[in-house]
Each structure stands twice: as C-alpha cells, then as structure tokens.
Design a protein around this motif. Structure first.
Motif, PDB file in Angstrom:
ATOM      1  N   GLN A  41      -0.461  -1.780   8.992  1.00  0.00           N
ATOM      2  CA  GLN A  41      -2.146  -2.443   9.077  1.00  0.00           C
ATOM      3  C   GLN A  41      -2.836  -2.468   7.656  1.00  0.00           C
ATOM      4  N   GLU A  42      -2.698  -1.238   7.239  1.00  0.00           N
ATOM      5  CA  GLU A  42      -3.141  -1.191   5.797  1.00  0.00           C
ATOM      6  C   GLU A  42      -2.845  -2.271   4.855  1.00  0.00           C
ATOM      7  N   ALA A  43      -1.429  -2.823   4.887  1.00  0.00           N
ATOM      8  CA  ALA A  43      -0.857  -3.671   4.023  1.00  0.00           C
ATOM      9  C   ALA A  43      -1.835  -5.041   4.496  1.00  0.00           C
ATOM     10  N   ALA A  98      -4.735  -5.307   5.770  1.00  0.00           N
ATOM     11  CA  ALA A  98      -6.077  -5.193   5.264  1.00  0.00           C
ATOM     12  C   ALA A  98      -6.071  -5.504   3.801  1.00  0.00           C
ATOM     13  N   TRP A  99      -5.076  -5.012   3.064  1.00  0.00           N
ATOM     14  CA  TRP A  99      -4.885  -5.104   1.663  1.00  0.00           C
ATOM     15  C   TRP A  99      -4.958  -6.869   1.277  1.00  0.00           C
ATOM     16  N   THR A 158       0.969   3.957   9.386  1.00  0.00           N
ATOM     17  CA  THR A 158      -0.033   3.395   9.267  1.00  0.00           C
ATOM     18  C   THR A 158      -0.146   2.142   8.131  1.00  0.00           C
ATOM     19  N   HIS A 159       1.089   1.967   7.457  1.00  0.00           N
ATOM     20  CA  HIS A 159       1.092   1.236   6.176  1.00  0.00           C
ATOM     21  C   HIS A 159       1.275  -0.216   6.791  1.00  0.00           C
ATOM     22  N   ARG A 178       1.193   8.018   6.611  1.00  0.00           N
ATOM     23  CA  ARG A 178       0.826   6.740   5.594  1.00  0.00           C
ATOM     24  C   ARG A 178       2.139   5.781   5.957  1.00  0.00           C
ATOM     25  N   THR A 211       0.769  -1.164  -0.150  1.00  0.00           N
ATOM     26  CA  THR A 211       0.006  -0.039  -0.083  1.00  0.00           C
ATOM     27  C   THR A 211       0.793   1.151   0.028  1.00  0.00           C
TER      28      THR A 211
END
Length: 204
Positions: free
Chosen positions: A185-187, A189-190, A182-183, A179, A157
C-alpha cells in the motif's frame, strides 16, 4: 599476459575495446578460424575479429546492470511531485528489448550480478522473470511494459529495510514485520505521488 590479472572477479566488461583486448590476449579464441587464417603451420595467427553474438551477449548483460543502477538512482532521488512514470517505462522498454535480443544473457543477471545492492538487483531480477513469463504467454506489449514497470518499482518504500534484512540473521522485529506487511500500500501511494496513474501498474 603471463602473471598479469586480465579481469577481476565479477567485473562487467563495459566497452568493446575492453572485450577486444581480452580476446587479443587469448581469453576467448576460436581456434579453427585462427588455424585457417595462419595459412601454414607455425605461421603467426591474426587475432580473431570480435564475434557479433558475443558483443550482443555482453551488452545485454550490461544493460541489465545499468537498469539496476538507474532504478536505484531514480527511486532514491524522486521527491513527491516528481514524475517517475516516463523514466521507469523507458527502463522497462529497454529491459524487454534486451530480453528479445538475448534472454540467456539477461538471465545471467540473476546468477552473477553483484554490481549493485541486493534490493535493487532483486527488483531487476523479478522484472526479468516477469517479462519472460509474459512473453511466453504472448501478452500484449502494453501489458508487459506495465507489469515490468511494476516489478521494477514494487519495493520502492522498502529498499533500506530489504538491505538490512539481507544482512540480518535474527528474526524480524515487530516494526520490521509491520513495514513488510504494509509496503504494498505504501508503494502504491509513493508511485501515485510521483506521476504513476496506470491502474495495471499500481495493481500488479
């Protein structure tokens, strides 16, 4: 081949035919076998046969470059609901197999590869180092594959921002800092939205 460009800087030899042609023009030669084949002084020498270890070394380096390209295409083209688990595991297995064949050729990717953008090179470089460390500590193959898959997808992400930061000389802006923080956690989720369920892969 005098005054002719045989190979551009950083060009990756993609086929055995290209390698044979470079050897034919004398870019790589084993002088002792050439003298033995000549038979007598001054006799014409046959071009050396392609050395199998050199072929392996070139192909392993090319595998690392191809892995970077395939990761880039895969993560940029995977919409939510797509399955990236199997393709990434296949790439992880190929990377591990290449390291088994020639770890030094794989490590050359860290130093010399410029064929793809920095963020994707970074993923493959981290995967190579991860694999070497896990192999040195004799971790089971499933653990190694999951960890390498995680390394190949750890910044999915953040690729566009990574390229921007690679070229940026100024300090990070507030949104850029957010970014970066938080990346992870975003990764996760992705990946979860694209078929990854292995807890080790998601937690590493």
């Amino acid at each position: 081949a005098a005054d002719r460009l045989l190979l551009r800087k950083r060009h990756v030899i993609a086929t055995d035919a290209q390698l044979e042609r470079l050897i034919e023009f004398g870019l790589y030669a084993d002088e002792e076998p050439r003298r033995l084949r000549a038979g007598t002084a001054g006799a014409p020498c046959a071009a050396p046969s392609l050395d199998e270890s050199l072929k392996t070394r070139v192909s392993v380096y090319a595998q690392m470059v191809d892995t970077a390209r395939e990761v880039d295409a895969l993560v940029r083209g995977a919409a939510p609901g797509a399955d990236v688990s199997q393709p990434v595991q296949r790439l992880a297995g190929r990377l591990l197999a290449g390291l088994q064949r020639d770890p030094e050729a794989a490590l050359a990717h860290l130093m010399f590869a410029r064929e793809v953008a920095y963020p994707v090179r970074h993923l493959v470089n981290c995967a190579i180092v991860t694999a070497l460390l896990l192999q040195a500590r004799a971790h089971p193959a499933p653990v190694a594959r999951a960890a390498v898959a995680a390394a190949l997808t750890m910044n999915v992400t953040l690729l566009d921002l990574q390229q921007l930061l690679f070229e940026q000389n100024a300090a990070l802006g507030e949104e850029q800092k957010r970014r970066v923080h938080t990346h992870p956690q975003e990764a996760v989720a992705w990946l979860a939205a694209r078929g990854v369920t292995d807890p080790l892969w998601l937690q590493v």
